[in-house]
Each structure stands twice: as C-alpha cells, then as structure tokens.
Design a protein around this motif. Structure first.
Motif, PDB file in Angstrom:
ATOM      1  N   ALA A 130       0.790  -1.100  -0.112  1.00  0.00           N
ATOM      2  CA  ALA A 130       0.121  -0.284   0.029  1.00  0.00           C
ATOM      3  C   ALA A 130       0.989   1.416  -0.193  1.00  0.00           C
ATOM      4  O   ALA A 130       0.666   2.320  -0.526  1.00  0.00           O
ATOM      5  CB  ALA A 130      -1.005   0.003   1.347  1.00  0.00           C
ATOM      6  N   GLY A 202      -4.447   8.960   2.566  1.00  0.00           N
ATOM      7  CA  GLY A 202      -3.843   7.645   2.173  1.00  0.00           C
ATOM      8  C   GLY A 202      -2.462   7.337   3.027  1.00  0.00           C
ATOM      9  O   GLY A 202      -2.513   6.079   3.492  1.00  0.00           O
ATOM     10  N   VAL A 213      -4.193  -1.609   0.453  1.00  0.00           N
ATOM     11  CA  VAL A 213      -4.517  -0.992  -0.630  1.00  0.00           C
ATOM     12  C   VAL A 213      -6.103  -0.747  -0.620  1.00  0.00           C
ATOM     13  O   VAL A 213      -6.401   0.287  -1.203  1.00  0.00           O
ATOM     14  CB  VAL A 213      -4.179  -1.641  -1.937  1.00  0.00           C
ATOM     15  CG1 VAL A 213      -4.624  -1.130  -3.124  1.00  0.00           C
ATOM     16  CG2 VAL A 213      -2.484  -1.820  -1.874  1.00  0.00           C
ATOM     17  N   ILE A 214      -6.723  -1.499  -0.337  1.00  0.00           N
ATOM     18  CA  ILE A 214      -8.416  -1.618  -0.559  1.00  0.00           C
ATOM     19  C   ILE A 214      -8.750  -0.260   0.516  1.00  0.00           C
ATOM     20  O   ILE A 214      -9.880   0.257   0.284  1.00  0.00           O
ATOM     21  CB  ILE A 214      -8.990  -2.934  -0.050  1.00  0.00           C
ATOM     22  CG1 ILE A 214     -10.301  -2.739  -0.476  1.00  0.00           C
ATOM     23  CG2 ILE A 214      -8.760  -3.277   1.371  1.00  0.00           C
ATOM     24  CD1 ILE A 214     -11.135  -4.138  -0.360  1.00  0.00           C
ATOM     25  N   ASP A 215      -8.092   0.097   1.766  1.00  0.00           N
ATOM     26  CA  ASP A 215      -8.502   0.781   2.613  1.00  0.00           C
ATOM     27  C   ASP A 215      -8.208   2.259   2.115  1.00  0.00           C
ATOM     28  O   ASP A 215      -8.729   3.180   2.592  1.00  0.00           O
ATOM     29  CB  ASP A 215      -7.544   0.630   4.083  1.00  0.00           C
ATOM     30  CG  ASP A 215      -8.127  -0.668   4.416  1.00  0.00           C
ATOM     31  OD1 ASP A 215      -9.436  -0.899   4.686  1.00  0.00           O
ATOM     32  OD2 ASP A 215      -7.047  -1.170   4.927  1.00  0.00           O
ATOM     33  N   GLY A 217      -8.324   3.276  -1.346  1.00  0.00           N
ATOM     34  CA  GLY A 217      -9.042   3.150  -2.791  1.00  0.00           C
ATOM     35  C   GLY A 217      -9.576   4.334  -3.030  1.00  0.00           C
ATOM     36  O   GLY A 217      -9.245   4.603  -4.407  1.00  0.00           O
ATOM     37  N   LEU A 218     -10.163   5.023  -2.115  1.00  0.00           N
ATOM     38  CA  LEU A 218     -10.673   6.543  -2.543  1.00  0.00           C
ATOM     39  C   LEU A 218      -9.709   7.533  -2.754  1.00  0.00           C
ATOM     40  O   LEU A 218      -9.846   8.012  -3.880  1.00  0.00           O
ATOM     41  CB  LEU A 218     -11.717   6.593  -1.398  1.00  0.00           C
ATOM     42  CG  LEU A 218     -12.224   8.070  -1.668  1.00  0.00           C
ATOM     43  CD1 LEU A 218     -13.200   8.195  -2.966  1.00  0.00           C
ATOM     44  CD2 LEU A 218     -13.214   8.664  -0.468  1.00  0.00           C
ATOM     45  N   SER A 219      -8.672   7.265  -1.763  1.00  0.00           N
ATOM     46  CA  SER A 219      -7.481   8.235  -1.903  1.00  0.00           C
ATOM     47  C   SER A 219      -7.002   8.263  -3.166  1.00  0.00           C
ATOM     48  O   SER A 219      -6.344   8.864  -4.031  1.00  0.00           O
ATOM     49  CB  SER A 219      -6.587   8.165  -0.779  1.00  0.00           C
ATOM     50  OG  SER A 219      -7.125   8.624   0.323  1.00  0.00           O
ATOM     51  N   LEU A 220      -6.549   6.939  -3.724  1.00  0.00           N
ATOM     52  CA  LEU A 220      -5.726   6.445  -4.962  1.00  0.00           C
ATOM     53  C   LEU A 220      -6.597   6.929  -6.006  1.00  0.00           C
ATOM     54  O   LEU A 220      -6.403   7.570  -7.117  1.00  0.00           O
ATOM     55  CB  LEU A 220      -5.731   4.988  -4.965  1.00  0.00           C
ATOM     56  CG  LEU A 220      -4.627   4.488  -3.920  1.00  0.00           C
ATOM     57  CD1 LEU A 220      -4.582   2.866  -4.085  1.00  0.00           C
ATOM     58  CD2 LEU A 220      -3.272   5.084  -4.144  1.00  0.00           C
ATOM     59  N   LEU A 221      -8.019   6.765  -6.070  1.00  0.00           N
ATOM     60  CA  LEU A 221      -8.885   7.287  -7.381  1.00  0.00           C
ATOM     61  C   LEU A 221      -8.898   8.759  -7.465  1.00  0.00           C
ATOM     62  O   LEU A 221      -8.746   9.268  -8.528  1.00  0.00           O
ATOM     63  CB  LEU A 221     -10.376   6.455  -7.112  1.00  0.00           C
ATOM     64  CG  LEU A 221     -10.472   5.085  -7.269  1.00  0.00           C
ATOM     65  CD1 LEU A 221     -12.082   4.806  -7.002  1.00  0.00           C
ATOM     66  CD2 LEU A 221     -10.317   4.706  -8.771  1.00  0.00           C
TER      67      LEU A 221
END
Length: 247
Positions: A130, A202, A213-215, A217-221
């Motif tokens: 992550a 993030g 990584v799944i946690d 996800g919103l920050s990454l998008l």
C-alpha cells in the motif's frame, strides 16, 4: 525515449539545487517542526511523526515542478523541441522521456524521507504494498502537474511562483502542516477538494491505522483523477508549446 530519459536523469542528478530542494530542505523542515510541536505536548509522539513526516513528503514532492519548468523551458528556448518535432519520434515518447526522470527523482525523495523517519523517529511503515502504491501515485500527481505547468508558463519566474502557490498553499489548506481537526470548519471543507489532503489521508491510513490498498482506494482514485487532468493539460498544451520553440 530511453535515451532522453537517461540523459535527463544524469543531468538532474548532477544539479546541486535539486538535491537541496528534494532532500536537504525537507529533512530540515521535518526535524524543525517535530521539535517545535514536541515541545507543545499537544499530540502523541507517534501521531506527531505520522502527521509531519508524510505531510512534508507530500509538500516537497511538488517542488520538483521548479526543475521541470526550468528543463522544459530550456529545451524550448534552445530549439531542441523544434528539432525533435522534425524527427519521427512521436509526441508521447518525447514527453514521457522528459517526464520519467523527474518521476524517478520523486520516488527517490519519498524513499529517502521515509527511511529518515524510520531511522530517526521510529516511523511505522505499515503495509509495504500500500505504501508503494500511494508513493507512486503521489509521484505521478506531482510530476504530471509539473509537466502541465512546464508547457503552459512562459517564464521560469512564473513557474517558480506557481509552484510555491501550489506547494505551500496546498500544504496549509490540505492539512499537511497541522491536523485538520484543529482547523476551522471552512478550511476542513476546502481541504477535501485538494489532492494534498487525499494523499495525506492515504499515508496516514497506512502508517497510523495499518491500512492496506483496499483501505486507501478512494484516495488513490482521487489522486489518479487529478494526475490524469495534468496529463490531459500537457498533451493539449504541447502544440502551443511547440509553436513557441525556436526553430
């Protein structure tokens, strides 16, 4: 493309100025602000470290835009851009070749500053996968914006001024200097529209909450969205940049 990347990377690593902006000054800020806030005893030591270290990593990652502006404008004014345009080299390969060295430098910057935090302040790193993903996304964000600015501005001074506005203004409004919880509600709302806020979210989810990584996800998008905007602006602005290049 790879020839452009290799030459540009060697040139940048020989520049003492980029070492100062990328490594020395961030470390000075991290040490100074941790010392200041430690004396106030308002935050737990681990919370303080996981606020300041990633906060300044994010802020100083945007200073790479200064070097990018200088590099692209020199290529424009020297006529190199016009000469490349007359060769079979595709536009996207030229831009990627010029952009990639700065992406690598930001990744090195993040690694060095995280290791500094671990060695000096026992910074917890959390999930390495992550952490790697969010670091690459931050580097993509700052360098895509740097490329867009490099193709838009007319002078180096304009690029430096805009970089300071983005880096410092985003740091203040995005909660990089101090927790948003102690800031006015209006500033907390503004922060959520800035990529710096989501980058810090993030990092803190990984470092403080042991997120994966799944946690994040919103920050990454959101970071990906801002990065793609920079890429689109770059490709749209390139024809105008090319017309300004000396033949």
């Amino acid at each position: 493309m790879w020839a452009i990347t290799t030459v540009e990377l060697k040139k940048q690593l020989q520049d003492k100025g980029i070492w100062f902006w990328t490594f020395i000054l961030p470390i000075i800020f991290i040490v100074g602000f941790i010392a200041i806030f430690s004396g106030m005893n308002e935050m737990e030591p681990e919370q303080l470290v996981t606020q300041i270290v990633p906060g300044y990593i994010i802020m100083f990652s945007f200073f790479i835009m200064i070097s990018m502006v200088v590099t692209f404008l020199k290529a424009r004014d020297s006529g190199m851009v016009a000469r490349v345009a007359s060769t079979p080299l595709p536009l996207e390969r030229f831009l990627i070749g010029k952009w990639l060295p700065f992406f690598i430098i930001v990744i090195l910057q993040i690694v060095v500053l995280l290791l500094f935090g671990v060695i000096v302040y026992d910074l917890p790193l959390g999930d390495p996968v992550a952490l790697t993903v969010i670091s690459f996304m931050l580097a993509f964000l700052s360098t895509s914006w740097g490329m867009a600015m490099s193709l838009l501005v007319k002078t180096e001074n304009m690029g430096i001024a805009l970089t300071q506005v983005i880096a410092l203004g985003g740091a203040v409004l995005g909660g990089l200097w101090m927790p948003l919880e102690i800031m006015p509600n209006t500033m907390q709302l503004i922060a959520k529209f800035l990529p710096q806020y989501w980058a810090l979210e993030g990092f803190q989810t990984i470092l403080q909450d042991d997120g994966h990584v799944i946690d994040i996800g919103l920050s990454l998008l959101i970071l990906l969205g801002f990065s793609l905007v920079g890429c689109v602006i770059s490709f749209v602005s390139y024809p105008h940049f090319l017309r300004q290049s000396r033949s």
